[in-house]
Design a protein around this motif. Structure first.
Motif, PDB file in Angstrom:
ATOM      1  N   ASP A  71      16.570  31.414  35.858  1.00 32.97           N
ATOM      2  CA  ASP A  71      17.791  31.281  35.013  1.00 32.97           C
ATOM      3  C   ASP A  71      19.306  31.377  35.614  1.00 32.97           C
ATOM      4  N   LYS A 137      14.954  35.575  35.461  1.00 35.82           N
ATOM      5  CA  LYS A 137      13.848  34.981  34.783  1.00 35.82           C
ATOM      6  C   LYS A 137      13.333  33.777  35.485  1.00 35.82           C
TER       7      LYS A 137
ATOM      8  N   ASP B 575      16.884  22.693  28.239  1.00 33.40           N
ATOM      9  CA  ASP B 575      16.634  23.962  27.358  1.00 33.40           C
ATOM     10  C   ASP B 575      16.453  25.157  28.120  1.00 33.40           C
ATOM     11  N   ASP B 577      16.241  28.287  27.238  1.00 29.71           N
ATOM     12  CA  ASP B 577      15.135  29.176  26.376  1.00 29.71           C
ATOM     13  C   ASP B 577      13.748  28.740  26.487  1.00 29.71           C
ATOM     14  N   THR B 580      12.265  29.237  30.068  1.00 26.25           N
ATOM     15  CA  THR B 580      12.064  30.518  30.633  1.00 26.25           C
ATOM     16  C   THR B 580      10.989  31.166  29.678  1.00 26.25           C
ATOM     17  N   GLY B 581      10.332  30.412  28.612  1.00 23.06           N
ATOM     18  CA  GLY B 581       9.383  30.903  27.795  1.00 23.06           C
ATOM     19  C   GLY B 581       8.041  31.215  28.404  1.00 23.06           C
ATOM     20  N   ARG B 584       8.402  34.609  30.173  1.00 26.57           N
ATOM     21  CA  ARG B 584       8.419  35.800  29.003  1.00 26.57           C
ATOM     22  C   ARG B 584       7.131  36.047  28.748  1.00 26.57           C
TER      23      ARG B 584
END
Lengths: 188, 595
Positions: A71, A137, B575, B577, B580-581, B584
């Motif tokens: 990121d 990340k 996107d 988010d 990186t899903g 996570r």
């Protein structure tokens, strides 16, 4: 520009290495004495070569080495897009993902498991996947730059030779669209 | 017990063109095609092992590894996706069999496989179990079926118990017509045929205006005359019963309910073009019809309508069935002929056309089931009668296989020229979003805007499949699945088809993921035209049709994929988010496992 500066101000150059190996930056430095001409033609702003880490002014040209694997790469690339008039993806990793993108075929979970949990060199050790809030990340896969932001030009090569950098930068400094001869970007 | 290769070679006269039959015999005996069998066949046929293996590996239903004592092929084409029960039925099979799709259960009892359209589109979800069709599946029925198989119940008796008690799948005739009606279709009527001269048959077929019913619409009379005019020692009549276009099942209806029309059509064709032998190339998915058709052929032979000196006319003609082994491209006539010769079903370069050099180099006509079955009706009722239906350039009637989001799926006979609006009202498909005309190789049209369009060669060519999509459907998901179908079925010889379809799928998926750019829409269209114009055969030429036609008919659906980014050509969607899903989730799972 606030209008008080000289009309023929030097164009400003920024560079960065994202998920790359710095080989493209080394190749830029491989221009021998012409590196002085580069510095004469451009003001070097945010770059590992100046160790300037934040944009303090708008730049004319941004050179991006490496693709996006985490990121932080995405944030930096977006900052470059916001602050540079012309953005150039430099080298195989920025253009195609390159070597880091080999993990795309393996899958993130398998990579992390192999590297941190079931690593063959760490027999008996307690494995842990690094996940501190302060470390970037990882993305689900490695993305080439043009899949994240709009890229204006692509300079192929692994790395592109110094002559190709030279041709690209002289064209941009003169306000021309770079048009590199095939011989310069032909590798097989 | 290992297959007796010597006996198998003897049964087929060690004839290389019968390789598919020999491979079926081996697989039926051994469960899969073993290395010793390959070596035995290679030696017996004076071929290399590689020549046998390249044939085996081409076909979906041949396997060189143990594939399960019960092989279960679940249809995954568009009509089953529209049934709403596909995922549940798929899960039920995996749970009951104890293995996932693409694998064999640990005890070797079950093998689960995906397969494209098995011709049961009006009765989905459907699966072939040991080549017996099981239709209208529910998770509960799947559990019962698999439990019975575990108890040792024979697959065939199970199918009879679960379906309507007969050994075939009942046809849903929603609308019969003047040409095909199972209630009034008469029995053998070949006496009249041999009172005509071959030339008179050619004239009648030409005068009727009959055109190929597989979809291409080539003039049947012209095809027969060209074949007849090619000088040769012998000629062949081939029936293309390789009904592989997803969404099509009208030939299944004819093969089930009126097979005598097909046989008589083939005898008429043979008599007209002076052919000595005929072959019905039956797709492996319809293997359950093989014995029925074979015994009907035997009946005709017994009655003297096949064989030597038929009805004292001095004309010799005999007919046999050839079972395919799972390949969509074999529906293309030159690929079908290659397959009939016991080879990979790769399309040939044309010319020469089959009418000049077809099966074993001899002049051959290849006609669709529906085309041949119409011939006895034309000869009986007259060419003028037949030409009285339909439109000027598309005389006669057409069988339609209707499936998808409509109240009345099934088989319809309609005159050429009915409008899309009439069609939609007839099948109970209001309001419909889109109509996929003639399957994935046909066109996707906007139902609301196309009501005035006509189903005939002059406007919308129809091959047989009509799949209706309601407004709730994610149409572009289905367009993407059609591309996957062509990727799987491409024979791989030419680059535009082999790689181009993958490129289109990648572009479309990127757009659907929200990672696309405006230029990708243009690229999608460019690739479509490149593939259509430069592919080697009809498969490649038509593979881009669903995307190209839906781009034209539903521009808004595609524009929405780059919503807000239309103005700039090279701005991608990304996107952060979402991307990186994975990380996570992996970290959370590792933590909850104490790591």
């Amino acid at each position: 520009m606030d209008g008080t500066e000289a009309p023929h101000k030097k164009p400003i150059l920024a560079t960065v290495s994202l998920a790359g190996c710095f080989g493209c930056h080394m190749s830029l430095l491989d221009a021998d004495e012409r590196i002085l001409d580069v510095l004469a033609a451009f003001e070097l702003h945010r770059s590992p070569l100046t160790d300037i880490k934040r944009f303090a002014k708008r730049c004319d040209v941004g050179l991006i080495e490496g693709g996006c694997c985490n990121d932080e790469n995405v944030h930096v690339l977006r900052e470059f897009r916001e602050n540079c008039d012309v953005l150039v993806a430099v080298g195989a990793c920025a253009i195609n993902g390159g070597l880091p993108a080999l993990r795309n075929e393996i899958g993130l979970e398998a990579c992390l498991t192999e590297a941190y949990l079931e690593m063959p060199t760490g027999a008996g050790a307690e494995g842990i996947i690094p996940a501190d809030a302060d470390i970037p990340k990882l993305l689900d896969r490695v993305y080439p730059c043009h899949e994240v932001v709009k890229i204006d030009y692509f300079l192929p090569g692994c790395p592109p030779p110094a002559d190709a950098f030279w041709a690209l930068l002289t064209a941009l400094a003169a306000g021309r669209a770079p048009d590199l001869p095939t011989e310069l970007i032909h590798y097989d | 017990m290992p297959a007796d290769i010597t006996a198998i070679l003897d049964r087929y006269g060690a004839d290389r063109t019968r390789l598919l039959d020999m491979l079926w015999a081996v697989q039926d005996a051994d469960g899969h095609i073993t290395q010793p069998a390959i070596e035995g066949l290679a030696a017996g046929l004076s071929l290399s092992r590689a020549e046998i293996e390249e044939t085996v590996s081409f076909y979906h239903f041949f396997s060189m590894q143990p594939a399960g004592r019960h092989r279960i092929y679940l249809n995954n084409d568009v009509s089953t996706q529209l049934s709403g029960r596909y995922e549940a039925v798929r899960d039920a099979f995996e749970e009951a069999c104890g293995c996932t799709f693409g694998t064999v259960s640990a005890d070797g009892r079950f093998g689960l496989y995906d397969t494209a359209c098995i011709g049961m589109c009006d009765r989905e979800p459907a699966a072939l179990i040991d080549f017996v069709p099981f239709t209208d599946l529910t998770p509960e029925r799947v559990a019962k079926i698999v439990a019975s198989l575990k108890d040792g119940v024979a697959t065939k008796s199970l199918a009879a118990a679960f379906d309507s008690g007969c050994d075939v799948v009942t046809t849903r005739w929603q609308r019969t017509g003047p040409v095909f009606d199972p209630r009034t279709a008469a029995g053998p009527s070949l006496e009249a045929l041999f009172s005509l001269a071959p030339g008179e048959i050619l004239e009648a077929v030409a005068a009727s205006g009959l055109r190929g019913r597989g979809g291409a619409g080539f003039s049947t009379g012209l095809k027969w005359r060209l074949c007849r005019e090619t000088k040769a020692a012998t000629r062949y009549v081939v029936c293309n019963a390789d009904e592989g276009e997803p969404g099509t099942f009208k030939d299944r209806a004819l093969l089930t309910d009126m097979p005598h029309l097909l046989i008589e059509g083939m005898v008429a064709a043979a008599y007209a073009i002076d052919a000595s032998a005929g072959v019905i190339y039956l797709r492996a998915e319809y293997r359950y019809l093989f014995d029925r058709l074979d015994s009907l052929i035997a009946d005709y032979r017994k009655a003297g309508w096949l064989g030597h000196n038929i009805a004292g006319s001095g004309f010799d003609f005999d007919l046999r069935l050839q079972l395919g082994a799972g390949s969509y491209v074999c529906g293309e006539e030159s690929a079908l002929i290659e397959s009939m010769e016991g080879k990979r079903g790769s399309p040939r370069n044309r010319p020469p056309f089959p009418v000049e050099a077809g099966f074993c180099g001899m002049p051959t006509i290849v006609n669709n089931v529906e085309t041949l079955a119409a011939v006895p009706r034309i000869l009986k009722e007259g060419a003028d009668w037949y030409a009285g239906f339909g439109t000027e350039k598309s005389p006669g009637t057409k069988l339609l296989s209707v499936a998808g989001d409509c109240a009345r799926p099934g088989i319809y006979e309609v005159p050429f020229g009915i409008t899309v609006g009439e069609f939609l009202d007839m099948v109970g498909a209001e309001p419909a979003l889109a109509l996929q005309v003639s399957g994935p190789s046909g066109e996707c049209i906007n139902a609301a805007q196309s009501r005035h369009r006509r189903l005939c060669h002059e406007d919308l060519s129809i091959g047989g499949a009509m799949t209706v999509f309601s407004a709730e459907r994610d149409l572009l998901d289905h367009m993407s699945r059609f591309l996957s179908f062509f990727i799987a079925e491409s024979c791989g010889i030419c680059t535009p088809c082999r790689s181009g379809n993958v490129a289109m799928k990648t572009l479309l998926e990127r757009l659907r993921d929200g990672r696309g750019e405006q230029r990708h829409l243009a690229d999608l269209e460019r690739w479509g035209h490149i593939i259509a114009e430069t592919s080697r055969c009809g498969l490649g030429a038509s593979a881009p049709n669903p995307v190209l036609s839906s781009l034209r008919e539903f521009p808004d659906l595609y524009a929405a994929l780059v919503d807000g980014r239309e103005a700039e050509m090279f701005v991608p969607g990304f996107d952060l988010d979402a991307s990186t899903g994975d990380y996570r989730r992996i970290v959370e799972r590792a933590r909850s496992n104490g790591r």
